[in-house]
Design an enzyme around this catalytic site. Structure first.
Site, PDB file in Angstrom:
ATOM      1  CE  LYS A 271     -22.605  29.396   2.254  1.00 58.87           C
ATOM      2  NZ  LYS A 271     -23.553  29.944   1.270  1.00 58.87           N
ATOM      3  CG  ASP A 276     -23.682  27.719  -3.590  1.00 63.13           C
ATOM      4  OD1 ASP A 276     -24.145  26.466  -3.942  1.00 63.13           O
ATOM      5  OD2 ASP A 276     -24.214  28.427  -3.205  1.00 63.13           O
ATOM      6  CE  LYS A 283     -25.083  29.750  -5.956  1.00 63.30           C
ATOM      7  NZ  LYS A 283     -26.009  30.762  -5.761  1.00 63.30           N
ATOM      8  CG  ASP A 294     -21.160  30.222  -0.858  1.00 66.04           C
ATOM      9  OD1 ASP A 294     -21.589  31.348  -0.279  1.00 66.04           O
ATOM     10  OD2 ASP A 294     -21.990  29.388  -1.021  1.00 66.04           O
ATOM     11  CG  ASP A 353     -28.132  28.075  -4.831  1.00 60.09           C
ATOM     12  OD1 ASP A 353     -27.068  27.934  -4.424  1.00 60.09           O
ATOM     13  OD2 ASP A 353     -28.348  28.928  -5.762  1.00 60.09           O
ATOM     14  CD  GLU A 355     -24.926  26.682  -0.534  1.00 58.77           C
ATOM     15  OE1 GLU A 355     -25.889  26.820  -0.890  1.00 58.77           O
ATOM     16  OE2 GLU A 355     -23.841  27.477  -0.194  1.00 58.77           O
ATOM     17  NE  ARG A 357     -30.977  28.976   3.570  1.00 65.79           N
ATOM     18  CZ  ARG A 357     -32.216  29.896   3.094  1.00 65.79           C
ATOM     19  NH1 ARG A 357     -33.281  29.754   3.634  1.00 65.79           N
ATOM     20  NH2 ARG A 357     -31.593  30.734   2.162  1.00 65.79           N
TER      21      ARG A 357
HETATM   22  N1  BES Z   1     -23.953  31.262  -1.566  1.00 67.15           N
HETATM   23  C1  BES Z   1     -25.147  31.859  -1.854  1.00 67.15           C
HETATM   24  C2  BES Z   1     -25.440  33.274  -1.561  1.00 67.15           C
HETATM   25  C3  BES Z   1     -24.668  34.493  -2.536  1.00 67.15           C
HETATM   26  C4  BES Z   1     -25.216  34.891  -3.548  1.00 67.15           C
HETATM   27  C5  BES Z   1     -23.666  34.622  -2.067  1.00 67.15           C
HETATM   28  C6  BES Z   1     -24.617  36.172  -4.233  1.00 67.15           C
HETATM   29  C7  BES Z   1     -22.761  35.807  -2.655  1.00 67.15           C
HETATM   30  C8  BES Z   1     -23.199  36.265  -3.712  1.00 67.15           C
HETATM   31  C9  BES Z   1     -26.415  30.880  -1.206  1.00 67.15           C
HETATM   32  O1  BES Z   1     -25.711  29.551  -1.068  1.00 67.15           O
HETATM   33  C10 BES Z   1     -27.418  30.800  -2.137  1.00 67.15           C
HETATM   34  O2  BES Z   1     -27.311  30.363  -3.322  1.00 67.15           O
HETATM   35  N2  BES Z   1     -28.602  31.423  -1.653  1.00 67.15           N
HETATM   36  C11 BES Z   1     -29.929  31.359  -2.390  1.00 67.15           C
HETATM   37  C12 BES Z   1     -30.810  31.067  -1.374  1.00 67.15           C
HETATM   38  C13 BES Z   1     -32.279  30.697  -2.204  1.00 67.15           C
HETATM   39  C14 BES Z   1     -32.095  29.323  -3.023  1.00 67.15           C
HETATM   40  C15 BES Z   1     -33.402  30.899  -0.869  1.00 67.15           C
HETATM   41  C16 BES Z   1     -29.913  32.787  -2.941  1.00 67.15           C
HETATM   42  O3  BES Z   1     -29.512  33.996  -2.517  1.00 67.15           O
HETATM   43  O4  BES Z   1     -30.543  32.853  -4.057  1.00 67.15           O
HETATM   44 ZN    ZN Z   2     -23.887  29.456  -0.828  1.00 65.43          ZN
HETATM   45 MN    MN Z   3     -26.246  28.446  -2.642  1.00 67.65          MN
END
Ligand code: BES
Ligand code: ZN
Ligand code: MN
Length: 503
Positions: A271, A276, A283, A294, A353, A355, A357
């Site tokens: 990824k 992000d 966020k 990210d 968010d 994104e 996947r």
């Molecule tokens: N890049 C983030 C996940 C992340 C969080 C990486 C903290 C490193 C540290 C990912 O894209 C994300 O935002 N995931 C969301 C998914 C949710 C919206 C279903 C999350 O984990 O909150």
């Molecule tokens: Zn992300």
């Molecule tokens: Mn995200």
């Protein structure tokens, strides 16, 4: 900036000295390792004798305990030519593994790298395995590099030379190459997202490929459109920086007769979301602040491929990195959008968010077309994985248990902690779409790391696949004894080890 993998032996200054006696070596510092429970035998006992019993006296006084990552500098130790002797703790002897050695050696070199050191001698113990020596060598070379790429006066300075006593030339050379890979991944993660975006990441990948002999292919926006990579494109649409897909190939085994199965042995998928923001599902600042990390999965896979090539491992590898910046520009993808991914699956966007996947969905499908025997991906995918496992342990998810076991064994042998989470079919319900095949988030937040993995599973077909969620271990928000913080290079060492496991 550092050019990892450039002219290794002449510029990195890391040297193996099998027969030298450490007590007679002139150096700014001599580093020895101590386990809990006293001096015992081995290199530390020899050092104790050379110093007239200084170390055993300090152990008896409780000044030296051998606890993990304890780092005690002793100045003007008798019987030594070195200006100081640094004693580093390894914890309990029975728990000693490659990860502990990596971090302990990094702790010593991080400490010493706070000033210019011309010559540092590290003493390996005769009881360590060659894998453990490699990881100690790698740790020492990683610990002397800080995260302050942009600071005018750096906090860490690389040693002029590091001399490993008691280690074979081969182990030192391999450890040094592995460290180059880890430091490459760290540098990419630590680079400002204003400097590292999909295009510049792909240029870095091309430069690394040039230095290490990888074949490189870069898909720009036009090619992505032509290839129907609509999910990658959707994520990138809110940014002025267009997405990219990087494909790297390494052929360590030419012309292997394997009938129709001529695909690579392993596909490494990463990824590469270079920033992000969360997109329209924005966020909060506290969560966004570290989101330059990210792309850590992509950086790890690029670095692993480069390291595997540098080590000339007998294996055929493809690495594919999906690069996009998740922003909120006027063309940004929206909640309620339906995307047709490259494999034809329709996806409802319920949260912009989620994104990662989406990016991986198309990359996995591209890779699937290359018919690899096995796929492994690394992604900073979910905060939920950090809720489950904490900051230091990566989550594993799979559709094929033997392949997951191989990934776990490789990670553990390289000293990177991982833990598997379940993939029960019941979780599939959580991502069922209302108007399309699937949606990009689960129902509610429970099991978020698993529903994300379940989403990815839809894009790998029947190919054995393991997903590694590195949201926790990819980035150290605070300094630790062995690192200043920032990018960690998580999974570079694990992937290199994976490429060394026969079949
Ligand atoms: N890049 C983030 C996940 C992340 C969080 C990486 C903290 C490193 C540290 C990912 O894209 C994300 O935002 N995931 C969301 C998914 C949710 C919206 C279903 C999350 O984990 O909150
Ligand atoms: Zn992300
Ligand atoms: Mn995200």
């Amino acid at each position: 900036m550092a050019d990892e993998f450039s002219a290794l032996r002449t510029t990195n200054g890391i040297i193996a000295e099998q027969s030298a006696r450490p007590e007679s070596m002139r150096a700014d510092a001599l580093v020895v390792f101590l386990t809990e429970g006293g001096i015992g035998s081995g290199a530390i006992a020899t050092m104790d004798t050379s110093t007239g019993g200084l170390l055993s006296r300090l152990v008896a006084d409780g000044e030296l305990t051998g606890k993990r990552y304890e780092c005690v500098p002793l100045f003007a130790a008798p019987g030594l030519q070195a200006s100081q002797l640094v004693v580093v703790g390894l914890g309990k002897r029975e728990d000693l593994d490659a990860g502990t050695l990596f971090r302990a050696a990094a702790t010593a070199s991080r400490h010493l790298a706070s000033r210019l050191r011309t010559r540092v001698v590290m003493v390996a113990d005769g009881s360590w395995t060659s894998r453990q020596i490699e990881q100690a060598v790698a740790g020492a070379a990683v610990g002397m590099v800080g995260q302050d790429l942009y600071r005018t006066e750096k906090k860490r300075t690389r040693f002029g030379s590091t001399i490993w006593v008691g280690a074979s030339f081969e182990a030192v050379e391999r450890g040094t190459i592995i460290a180059d890979g880890v430091n490459l991944a760290r540098r990419l993660v630590n680079t400002s997202p204003e400097d590292l975006y999909p295009q510049t990441f792909s240029e870095e990948a091309a430069a690394v490929a040039g230095r290490t002999g990888l074949e490189v292919e870069i898909w720009d926006e036009k090619r992505l459109l032509h290839e129907r990579c609509n999910a990658i494109l959707a994520v990138g649409r809110g940014s002025s920086r267009a997405p990219r897909l990087v494909i790297l190939r390494y052929q360590g085994l030419e012309n292997r007769p394997r009938g129709e199965e001529s695909g690579p042995d392993i596909a490494l998928v990463g990824k590469g979301v270079t920033f992000d923001s969360g997109g329209l599902s924005l966020k909060p600042s506290d969560s966004m602040i570290t989101m330059k990390c990210d792309m850590a999965g992509g950086a790890a896979m690029l670095a692993a491929a480069a390291t595997i090539a540098k080590l000339k491992l007998p294996i055929n590898i493809v690495a594919a990195i999906g690069l996009a910046e998740n922003m909120t520009g006027s063309a940004a993808y929206k909640l309620g959008d339906v995307i047709t991914a490259r494999n034809g699956t329709t996806i409802e966007v319920h949260n912009t968010d989620a994104e990662g996947r989406l990016v991986l969905a198309d990359v996995l499908d591209v890779v699937r077309g290359l018919k690899p025997r096995r796929i492994v991906d690394a992604a900073t995918l979910t905060g939920a994985c950090m809720v489950a496992l904490g900051c230091d342990v990566a989550g594993l998810f799979t559709n094929n248990q033997p392949w997951c076991d191989a990934v776990a064994a490789a990670a553990r042998s390289a000293g990177e902690p991982v833990w598997q989470l379940p993939m029960y079919a019941d979780y599939d319900e959580h991502i069922r779409g209302d108007i399309a095949d699937i949606k990009n988030v689960g129902d509610g937040r429970w099991g978020g790391a698993i529903t994300a993995a379940k989403f990815l599973e839809r894009f790998v077909g029947e190919i054995p696949w393991t997903h590694i969620d590195i949201a926790g271990p990819a980035f150290a928000e605070k300094p630790r004894p062995w690192t200043d913080g920032g990018g960690t290079g998580a999974m570079v060492r694990a992937m290199v080890e994976l490429a060394r496991i026969p079949e």
